[in-house]
Design a protein around this motif. Structure first.
Motif, mmCIF file in Angstrom:
data_model
loop_
_atom_site.group_PDB
_atom_site.id
_atom_site.type_symbol
_atom_site.label_atom_id
_atom_site.label_comp_id
_atom_site.label_asym_id
_atom_site.label_seq_id
_atom_site.Cartn_x
_atom_site.Cartn_y
_atom_site.Cartn_z
ATOM 1 N N MET A 181 4.980 -6.099 -3.129
ATOM 2 C CA MET A 181 6.150 -5.071 -3.620
ATOM 3 C C MET A 181 5.407 -4.655 -4.887
ATOM 4 O O MET A 181 5.677 -4.054 -5.854
ATOM 5 C CB MET A 181 7.984 -4.951 -3.623
ATOM 6 N N SER A 182 5.372 -5.870 -6.155
ATOM 7 C CA SER A 182 6.033 -6.142 -7.284
ATOM 8 C C SER A 182 4.177 -5.735 -7.837
ATOM 9 O O SER A 182 4.037 -5.541 -8.477
ATOM 10 C CB SER A 182 6.230 -7.639 -8.129
ATOM 11 N N VAL A 183 3.452 -6.452 -6.450
ATOM 12 C CA VAL A 183 2.012 -6.093 -6.964
ATOM 13 C C VAL A 183 1.795 -4.211 -7.365
ATOM 14 O O VAL A 183 1.361 -3.868 -7.956
ATOM 15 C CB VAL A 183 1.251 -6.666 -6.055
ATOM 16 N N LEU A 184 1.923 -4.264 -5.935
ATOM 17 C CA LEU A 184 2.234 -2.502 -5.982
ATOM 18 C C LEU A 184 2.538 -1.482 -7.024
ATOM 19 O O LEU A 184 2.428 -0.813 -8.104
ATOM 20 C CB LEU A 184 2.844 -1.809 -5.167
ATOM 21 N N LEU A 185 3.472 -2.707 -7.356
ATOM 22 C CA LEU A 185 4.638 -1.315 -8.755
ATOM 23 C C LEU A 185 3.206 -2.024 -10.236
ATOM 24 O O LEU A 185 3.287 -0.859 -10.868
ATOM 25 C CB LEU A 185 5.624 -2.035 -9.297
ATOM 26 N N ARG A 186 2.903 -2.790 -10.476
ATOM 27 C CA ARG A 186 2.227 -2.836 -11.473
ATOM 28 C C ARG A 186 0.872 -2.422 -11.388
ATOM 29 O O ARG A 186 -0.078 -1.992 -12.826
ATOM 30 C CB ARG A 186 1.627 -4.601 -11.631
ATOM 31 N N ARG A 187 0.749 -2.041 -10.155
ATOM 32 C CA ARG A 187 -0.907 -1.440 -10.422
ATOM 33 C C ARG A 187 -0.663 -0.479 -10.489
ATOM 34 O O ARG A 187 -0.903 0.768 -10.987
ATOM 35 C CB ARG A 187 -1.036 -1.362 -8.470
ATOM 36 N N THR A 188 0.442 0.750 -10.102
ATOM 37 C CA THR A 188 0.815 2.056 -10.497
ATOM 38 C C THR A 188 1.063 1.886 -11.085
ATOM 39 O O THR A 188 0.906 3.034 -12.109
ATOM 40 C CB THR A 188 2.255 2.529 -9.144
ATOM 41 N N LYS A 189 1.639 1.517 -11.820
ATOM 42 C CA LYS A 189 2.061 1.536 -13.281
ATOM 43 C C LYS A 189 0.393 1.337 -14.199
ATOM 44 O O LYS A 189 0.714 1.905 -15.482
ATOM 45 C CB LYS A 189 3.039 -0.161 -14.280
ATOM 46 N N ASP A 222 3.429 13.103 -8.185
ATOM 47 C CA ASP A 222 2.381 13.068 -7.357
ATOM 48 C C ASP A 222 2.383 11.942 -6.977
ATOM 49 O O ASP A 222 2.558 11.398 -5.661
ATOM 50 C CB ASP A 222 1.289 12.935 -8.442
ATOM 51 N N LEU A 223 3.258 11.216 -7.798
ATOM 52 C CA LEU A 223 3.526 9.889 -7.306
ATOM 53 C C LEU A 223 4.086 9.211 -5.594
ATOM 54 O O LEU A 223 3.716 8.761 -4.662
ATOM 55 C CB LEU A 223 4.093 9.105 -8.137
ATOM 56 N N LEU A 224 5.222 9.840 -5.978
ATOM 57 C CA LEU A 224 6.490 10.397 -4.944
ATOM 58 C C LEU A 224 5.582 11.111 -3.271
ATOM 59 O O LEU A 224 5.970 10.318 -2.420
ATOM 60 C CB LEU A 224 7.572 10.953 -4.871
ATOM 61 N N TRP A 225 4.824 12.213 -3.835
ATOM 62 C CA TRP A 225 3.914 12.443 -2.385
ATOM 63 C C TRP A 225 3.410 11.445 -2.525
ATOM 64 O O TRP A 225 2.652 10.914 -0.384
ATOM 65 C CB TRP A 225 3.069 13.672 -3.118
ATOM 66 N N SER A 226 2.613 10.782 -3.212
ATOM 67 C CA SER A 226 1.832 10.164 -2.467
ATOM 68 C C SER A 226 2.118 8.639 -1.312
ATOM 69 O O SER A 226 1.520 8.517 -0.299
ATOM 70 C CB SER A 226 0.456 9.469 -3.335
ATOM 71 N N ARG A 227 3.291 8.799 -1.666
ATOM 72 C CA ARG A 227 3.799 7.340 -1.250
ATOM 73 C C ARG A 227 4.322 7.586 0.200
ATOM 74 O O ARG A 227 4.867 7.683 1.302
ATOM 75 C CB ARG A 227 5.181 7.014 -2.094
ATOM 76 N N TRP A 228 5.115 8.975 -0.075
ATOM 77 C CA TRP A 228 5.187 9.856 1.508
ATOM 78 C C TRP A 228 4.497 9.790 2.226
ATOM 79 O O TRP A 228 4.539 9.428 3.379
ATOM 80 C CB TRP A 228 6.028 11.180 0.982
#
Length: 183
Positions: free
Chosen positions: A1-9, A27-33
């Motif tokens: 999960m931390s890897v995904l957060l670092r990538r999105t940041k 946009d970020l929430l929609w892509s995660r949805w």
């Protein structure tokens, strides 16, 4: 999960104003949805609807209770106002003047104060005698309401009844009151 957060940041560009940042977050929430499975989307949708209904229902109930209490308080105040207006004719201006003069002359002897209060209440020819730190009073009147109002006024002025005797003569309907009061 931390890897995904670092990538999105790292992949999010720095936004200069509030609307740009908001659209990036959407946009970020929609892509995660979209990345969720249909079962998870359905479960989250049901959970959001439940939370919205629960919070909205509880909020509506709270607002309704507050409005109901406010309405009852208002109606009580209106009732009290009209009751006071209906009692305006019952206010005895001489009694009010006697009370004002009594408040101004608190240096009067206790017997004089009691006599002034009784006269202001409509009790004439009362016998009032000081007996040490107490005051003895005696009077007769044919109105039970007037007698009750006079005794209540004495009590409101801080007098304490040590002894109170009331008798009514059956023939003349006169009420005889004998009392001993102290300040």
């Amino acid at each position: 999960m931390s890897v995904l957060l670092r990538r999105t940041k790292r992949s999010m560009p720095v936004a200069s104003n509030w609307s740009t940042r908001l659209s990036l977050q959407q946009d970020l929430l929609w892509s995660r949805w979209q990345a969720l499975s249909s079962r998870d989307q359905l479960a989250l949708s049901i959970l959001m609807v439940f939370l919205i209904l629960f919070v909205g229902g509880y909020g509506g109930y709270t607002v309704h209770q507050a409005a109901k209490a406010s309405k009852e308080d208002y109606q009580q105040q209106v009732t009290d106002y009209f009751w006071l207006r209906s009692q305006a004719a019952n206010i005895d201006s001489t009694a009010l003047a006697a009370l004002d003069s009594q408040n101004d002359s608190s240096a009067q002897p206790p017997a004089s104060r009691v006599n002034t209060l009784l006269n202001g209440s409509g009790i004439d020819n009362a016998q009032v005698v000081a007996a040490g730190d107490k005051v003895q009073l005696s009077f007769t009147n044919d109105s039970q309401a007037l007698v009750s109002a006079a005794l209540a006024k004495l009590e409101q002025q801080g007098l304490q009844f040590n002894q109170l005797t009331m008798q009514q003569d059956l023939a003349s309907k006169q009420i005889q009151v004998q009392a001993t009061v102290s300040f």
